[in-house]
Design a protein around this motif. Structure first.
Motif, PDB file in Angstrom:
ATOM      1  N   LEU A   1     -40.057 -41.558 -20.303  1.00  0.00           N
ATOM      2  CA  LEU A   1     -41.179 -41.258 -20.828  1.00  0.00           C
ATOM      3  C   LEU A   1     -42.207 -42.544 -20.895  1.00  0.00           C
ATOM      4  O   LEU A   1     -43.304 -42.285 -20.418  1.00  0.00           O
ATOM      5  CB  LEU A   1     -41.122 -40.797 -22.231  1.00  0.00           C
ATOM      6  N   PHE A   2     -41.444 -43.715 -20.612  1.00  0.00           N
ATOM      7  CA  PHE A   2     -42.325 -44.857 -20.561  1.00  0.00           C
ATOM      8  C   PHE A   2     -43.209 -44.816 -19.263  1.00  0.00           C
ATOM      9  O   PHE A   2     -44.182 -45.077 -19.128  1.00  0.00           O
ATOM     10  CB  PHE A   2     -41.356 -46.092 -20.945  1.00  0.00           C
ATOM     11  N   PHE A   3     -42.371 -44.684 -18.342  1.00  0.00           N
ATOM     12  CA  PHE A   3     -42.926 -44.562 -16.882  1.00  0.00           C
ATOM     13  C   PHE A   3     -43.864 -43.227 -16.777  1.00  0.00           C
ATOM     14  O   PHE A   3     -44.740 -43.484 -15.850  1.00  0.00           O
ATOM     15  CB  PHE A   3     -41.895 -44.737 -15.885  1.00  0.00           C
ATOM     16  N   GLU A   4     -43.695 -42.183 -17.439  1.00  0.00           N
ATOM     17  CA  GLU A   4     -44.553 -41.058 -17.240  1.00  0.00           C
ATOM     18  C   GLU A   4     -46.014 -41.426 -18.070  1.00  0.00           C
ATOM     19  O   GLU A   4     -46.762 -40.862 -17.712  1.00  0.00           O
ATOM     20  CB  GLU A   4     -44.016 -39.908 -18.131  1.00  0.00           C
ATOM     21  N   ILE A   5     -45.870 -42.185 -19.107  1.00  0.00           N
ATOM     22  CA  ILE A   5     -47.130 -42.518 -19.607  1.00  0.00           C
ATOM     23  C   ILE A   5     -47.937 -44.069 -19.546  1.00  0.00           C
ATOM     24  O   ILE A   5     -48.998 -44.145 -19.893  1.00  0.00           O
ATOM     25  CB  ILE A   5     -47.148 -42.598 -21.327  1.00  0.00           C
ATOM     26  N   THR A   6     -47.464 -44.511 -18.559  1.00  0.00           N
ATOM     27  CA  THR A   6     -48.098 -45.723 -17.863  1.00  0.00           C
ATOM     28  C   THR A   6     -48.582 -45.717 -16.539  1.00  0.00           C
ATOM     29  O   THR A   6     -47.802 -44.620 -15.966  1.00  0.00           O
ATOM     30  CB  THR A   6     -47.224 -47.047 -18.144  1.00  0.00           C
TER      31      THR A   6
ATOM     32  N   LYS B   1     -53.937 -42.404 -21.078  1.00  0.00           N
ATOM     33  CA  LYS B   1     -54.207 -41.177 -21.790  1.00  0.00           C
ATOM     34  C   LYS B   1     -53.723 -39.945 -21.041  1.00  0.00           C
ATOM     35  O   LYS B   1     -53.314 -39.033 -21.583  1.00  0.00           O
ATOM     36  CB  LYS B   1     -55.567 -41.310 -22.303  1.00  0.00           C
ATOM     37  N   GLU B   2     -54.240 -39.955 -19.968  1.00  0.00           N
ATOM     38  CA  GLU B   2     -53.826 -38.678 -19.149  1.00  0.00           C
ATOM     39  C   GLU B   2     -52.157 -38.365 -19.132  1.00  0.00           C
ATOM     40  O   GLU B   2     -51.840 -37.338 -18.924  1.00  0.00           O
ATOM     41  CB  GLU B   2     -54.600 -38.741 -17.511  1.00  0.00           C
ATOM     42  N   GLY B   3     -51.695 -39.597 -18.691  1.00  0.00           N
ATOM     43  CA  GLY B   3     -50.141 -39.571 -18.646  1.00  0.00           C
ATOM     44  C   GLY B   3     -49.574 -39.128 -20.011  1.00  0.00           C
ATOM     45  O   GLY B   3     -48.483 -38.318 -19.899  1.00  0.00           O
ATOM     46  N   ILE B   4     -50.102 -39.700 -21.026  1.00  0.00           N
ATOM     47  CA  ILE B   4     -49.707 -39.081 -22.362  1.00  0.00           C
ATOM     48  C   ILE B   4     -49.848 -37.695 -22.491  1.00  0.00           C
ATOM     49  O   ILE B   4     -49.066 -37.125 -22.958  1.00  0.00           O
ATOM     50  CB  ILE B   4     -50.218 -39.861 -23.545  1.00  0.00           C
ATOM     51  N   ARG B   5     -51.104 -37.153 -22.084  1.00  0.00           N
ATOM     52  CA  ARG B   5     -51.312 -35.646 -22.330  1.00  0.00           C
ATOM     53  C   ARG B   5     -50.356 -35.000 -21.298  1.00  0.00           C
ATOM     54  O   ARG B   5     -49.894 -33.835 -21.737  1.00  0.00           O
ATOM     55  CB  ARG B   5     -52.710 -35.521 -21.687  1.00  0.00           C
TER      56      ARG B   5
ATOM     57  N   ARG C   1     -45.834 -31.002 -20.857  1.00  0.00           N
ATOM     58  CA  ARG C   1     -44.473 -30.942 -20.033  1.00  0.00           C
ATOM     59  C   ARG C   1     -43.329 -30.719 -20.858  1.00  0.00           C
ATOM     60  O   ARG C   1     -42.613 -30.006 -21.176  1.00  0.00           O
ATOM     61  CB  ARG C   1     -44.274 -32.125 -18.972  1.00  0.00           C
ATOM     62  N   ARG C   2     -43.067 -31.687 -21.965  1.00  0.00           N
ATOM     63  CA  ARG C   2     -42.272 -31.678 -23.033  1.00  0.00           C
ATOM     64  C   ARG C   2     -42.325 -30.606 -24.085  1.00  0.00           C
ATOM     65  O   ARG C   2     -41.465 -30.108 -24.385  1.00  0.00           O
ATOM     66  CB  ARG C   2     -42.103 -33.023 -23.697  1.00  0.00           C
TER      67      ARG C   2
END
Length: 174
Positions: A130-135, A160-164, A169-170
């Protein structure tokens, strides 16, 4: 004890990147990296949970405040310009710290960065998926000499787009 490959050339380049900025280091362990950067004139505050793998039991190199990473960001982050993470554990601690840090200031990350396109062989031993998905990685620090093919030193930021995307997805919306 250090997981990263802290050569003099890398430390000089990192110090130049961090010069005139206040640095908050999370997952600092025994303060080894903080000590090396402090000796190069960097204003750094180091924090760690003092877990079994961080080398603190072998002695301390720099003053390190015992504090969870996200608590450190929430308590001390307003006084810092850069968040530094070196070889964070493979759990959600780095994710929580990055979310608390926000997307308007850089994160310097040193450690294994997962390459999801390589399947199981591309999974690193630092932070979480998740860290690498949101950075988002802005750039590599060229003088860093990796110890393996996943090991890197980068400047990144929260996306912000990675967080969305990660949330959709989750939650099954993708």
């Amino acid at each position: 004890m250090a997981y990263g490959n802290f050569t003099p050339e890398f430390l000089d380049e990192l110090a130049e990147i961090l010069r005139d900025r206040k640095v908050l280091e999370v997952f600092a362990g025994n303060g080894f990296l903080a000590s090396l950067l402090s000796s190069r004139g960097i204003d750094i505050q180091a924090t760690s949970q003092f877990t079994g793998h961080d080398g603190h039991e072998f002695g301390m190199y720099h003053h390190v405040i015992e504090m969870d990473a996200s608590d450190a960001v929430l308590s001390l982050g307003s006084n810092a310009d850069v968040l530094l993470m070196s070889w964070p554990p493979a759990d959600e601690g780095a994710t929580k710290a990055a979310l608390a840090w926000g997307d308007d200031r850089p994160i310097v990350f040193i450690g294994e960065i997962s390459r999801f396109d390589e399947g199981m062989a591309g999974l690193g031993g630092c932070a979480s998926d998740l860290f690498f998905e949101i950075t988002v990685i802005e750039r590599d620090i060229p003088s860093y000499q990796p110890r393996n093919r996943l090991d890197r030193a980068v400047i990144m930021h929260l996306s912000k787009e990675g967080i969305r995307k990660a949330f959709r997805r989750r939650s099954g919306e993708d």
